[in-house]
Design an enzyme around this catalytic site. Structure first.
Site: not given
Ligand code: 4NP
Length: 159
Positions: A7, A13, A124
């Site tokens: 991800c 995710r 997300d």
């Molecule tokens: P992930 O979620 O890609 O599912 O781990 C996110 C975690 C952090 C951020 C965005 C999505 N962020 O902008 O910090």
């Protein structure tokens, strides 16, 4: 079979997908042949544990969440058999590291394996509420189950 779930941040995710797949594989006849890891296309959360909100949503389904975030690297193309992107942006960012297209057949969208959800991408949940995290868990239980069924059927043809 080495599976890498990818991800953006590797704290919501993809660690969920990794831990859900380990949870489901433990009950499968081919579980011992499956190894899972996860990574993020970005490095801003490297070293961190999974997001607490994601851990809480997983705990509701009795899925323990382990792991520390790391960034996806080109070496992952050869280290893994299958690379599963959570959304289209992740998919494109992964393929951008393979300009010759040598490894593109290994890179798939996670939602292509879901059988109960119409989603094309794992949304997300980071900037939303608890229900978004719970939805990610439900969707990933579906998609990981679908992927495991495909791996089981491939394994049974190769006996
Ligand atoms: P992930 O979620 O890609 O599912 O781990 C996110 C975690 C952090 C951020 C965005 C999505 N962020 O902008 O910090």
């Amino acid at each position: 079979m080495k599976l890498l779930f990818v991800c953006l941040g590797n704290i919501c995710r993809s660690p969920s997908a990794e831990n859900i797949m380990n949870h489901l594989a433990a009950k499968s006849a081919i579980g011992s042949q499956i190894e899972c890891d996860s990574a993020g296309t970005a490095n801003y959360h490297s070293g961190k544990s999974p997001d607490r909100r994601m851990q809480a949503a997983a705990a509701k389904q009795n899925i323990p969440m382990k792991g520390n975030a790391r960034q996806f690297t080109k070496a992952d193309f050869t280290a893994f058999d299958l690379i599963l992107a959570m959304d289209l942006e992740n998919y494109q960012n992964i393929l951008a590291l393979d300009p010759q297209g040598q490894y593109q057949d290994k890179v798939k969208l996670m939602c292509d394996f879901a059988t109960q959800h119409p989603d094309k991408e794992v949304p997300d949940p980071y900037y939303g509420g608890a229900e978004g995290f719970e939805y990610v868990i439900d969707l990933l239980i579906d998609a990981c189950g679908g992927l495991l069924s495909e791996l089981e059927s491939t394994a049974s043809k190769n006996i």
